[in-house]
Write a protein that holds these residues in place. Sequence first.
Motif, PDB file in Angstrom:
ATOM      1  N   ALA A  52      35.107  47.192  43.211  1.00  0.00           N
ATOM      2  CA  ALA A  52      34.709  46.926  41.826  1.00  0.00           C
ATOM      3  C   ALA A  52      35.453  45.753  41.210  1.00  0.00           C
ATOM      4  N   GLN A  53      36.589  45.396  41.784  1.00  0.00           N
ATOM      5  CA  GLN A  53      37.387  44.296  41.246  1.00  0.00           C
ATOM      6  C   GLN A  53      38.171  43.664  42.378  1.00  0.00           C
ATOM      7  N   CYS A  54      38.736  42.513  42.117  1.00  0.00           N
ATOM      8  CA  CYS A  54      39.527  41.820  43.131  1.00  0.00           C
ATOM      9  C   CYS A  54      40.721  42.691  43.501  1.00  0.00           C
ATOM     10  N   VAL A  55      40.897  42.912  44.783  1.00  0.00           N
ATOM     11  CA  VAL A  55      41.963  43.783  45.266  1.00  0.00           C
ATOM     12  C   VAL A  55      43.348  43.185  45.016  1.00  0.00           C
ATOM     13  N   HIS A  56      43.425  41.885  44.815  1.00  0.00           N
ATOM     14  CA  HIS A  56      44.725  41.254  44.583  1.00  0.00           C
ATOM     15  C   HIS A  56      45.059  41.107  43.104  1.00  0.00           C
ATOM     16  N   CYS A  57      44.179  40.451  42.341  1.00  0.00           N
ATOM     17  CA  CYS A  57      44.499  40.165  40.930  1.00  0.00           C
ATOM     18  C   CYS A  57      43.924  41.214  39.972  1.00  0.00           C
ATOM     19  N   GLN A  58      43.092  42.116  40.478  1.00  0.00           N
ATOM     20  CA  GLN A  58      42.487  43.204  39.703  1.00  0.00           C
ATOM     21  C   GLN A  58      41.449  42.748  38.685  1.00  0.00           C
ATOM     22  N   LYS A  59      41.061  41.471  38.704  1.00  0.00           N
ATOM     23  CA  LYS A  59      40.033  41.002  37.773  1.00  0.00           C
ATOM     24  C   LYS A  59      38.672  41.515  38.207  1.00  0.00           C
ATOM     25  N   LYS A  60      37.890  41.935  37.217  1.00  0.00           N
ATOM     26  CA  LYS A  60      36.512  42.364  37.470  1.00  0.00           C
ATOM     27  C   LYS A  60      35.628  41.137  37.348  1.00  0.00           C
ATOM     28  N   GLU A  61      35.327  40.548  38.469  1.00  0.00           N
ATOM     29  CA  GLU A  61      34.498  39.348  38.528  1.00  0.00           C
ATOM     30  C   GLU A  61      33.066  39.742  38.858  1.00  0.00           C
ATOM     31  N   SER A  62      32.122  38.933  38.410  1.00  0.00           N
ATOM     32  CA  SER A  62      30.738  39.200  38.786  1.00  0.00           C
ATOM     33  C   SER A  62      30.507  38.831  40.245  1.00  0.00           C
ATOM     34  N   ALA A  63      31.287  37.894  40.756  1.00  0.00           N
ATOM     35  CA  ALA A  63      31.187  37.504  42.160  1.00  0.00           C
ATOM     36  C   ALA A  63      32.535  37.727  42.840  1.00  0.00           C
ATOM     37  N   LEU A  64      32.509  38.560  43.859  1.00  0.00           N
ATOM     38  CA  LEU A  64      33.692  38.791  44.694  1.00  0.00           C
ATOM     39  C   LEU A  64      33.274  38.428  46.119  1.00  0.00           C
ATOM     40  N   PRO A  65      33.364  37.130  46.442  1.00  0.00           N
ATOM     41  CA  PRO A  65      32.711  36.630  47.650  1.00  0.00           C
ATOM     42  C   PRO A  65      33.456  36.814  48.980  1.00  0.00           C
ATOM     43  N   TYR A  66      34.566  37.535  48.977  1.00  0.00           N
ATOM     44  CA  TYR A  66      35.314  37.714  50.220  1.00  0.00           C
ATOM     45  C   TYR A  66      35.745  39.165  50.372  1.00  0.00           C
ATOM     46  N   PHE A  67      35.913  39.585  51.637  1.00  0.00           N
ATOM     47  CA  PHE A  67      36.405  40.926  51.924  1.00  0.00           C
ATOM     48  C   PHE A  67      37.680  40.806  52.744  1.00  0.00           C
ATOM     49  N   SER A  68      38.736  41.465  52.273  1.00  0.00           N
ATOM     50  CA  SER A  68      40.027  41.454  52.959  1.00  0.00           C
ATOM     51  C   SER A  68      40.272  42.799  53.611  1.00  0.00           C
ATOM     52  N   PHE A  69      40.377  42.805  54.938  1.00  0.00           N
ATOM     53  CA  PHE A  69      40.688  44.044  55.652  1.00  0.00           C
ATOM     54  C   PHE A  69      42.116  44.466  55.370  1.00  0.00           C
ATOM     55  N   SER A  70      43.026  43.504  55.408  1.00  0.00           N
ATOM     56  CA  SER A  70      44.446  43.849  55.253  1.00  0.00           C
ATOM     57  C   SER A  70      44.794  44.292  53.836  1.00  0.00           C
ATOM     58  N   LEU A  71      44.138  43.720  52.829  1.00  0.00           N
ATOM     59  CA  LEU A  71      44.418  44.108  51.442  1.00  0.00           C
ATOM     60  C   LEU A  71      43.562  45.287  50.993  1.00  0.00           C
TER      61      LEU A  71
END
Length: 136
Positions: A52-71
């Motif tokens: 639902a949000q960026c796993v690093h910065c916690q911002k809820k962006e409309s576009a989250l164009p990457y997936f991090s396995f490690s994070l």
Amino acid sequence: ETVCHEKSGNPALFRLMVDELTRLETTSEFSSLIREFEVTLLRLEGLSPQLAQCVHCQKKESALPYFSFSLGGTLCAPCTQFDLQAVPLSQSEQTVWQPEFWNESIVFQPFADRGRFLIQNFIKSHLGNRLERWMV
């Protein structure tokens, strides 16, 4: 090899196993059955990826164009610097893998093969080789 501790009660996991074994008798769609099992197991064990949000910065962006396995989830473009091995997600994947649709969309074509790739690498990243024999 294990997901939960021996001799610890987990009724939800037991029910999942019984349901999936029952479904195994009546389906020929083994790949989608396995993906559904993996997704539900991750959720039950509290290991669902953050979508639902960026796993690093916690911002809820409309576009989250990457997936991090490690994070453990999606990344916004600026945060990809924190995981150079994050994989890009297509516009369609970003849309269907919203948290409310994740369980359903991960198993259906045209996303099933990509879903398998994402789920299995996520599991390997978070559980190591413990489930290597389980992955098909």
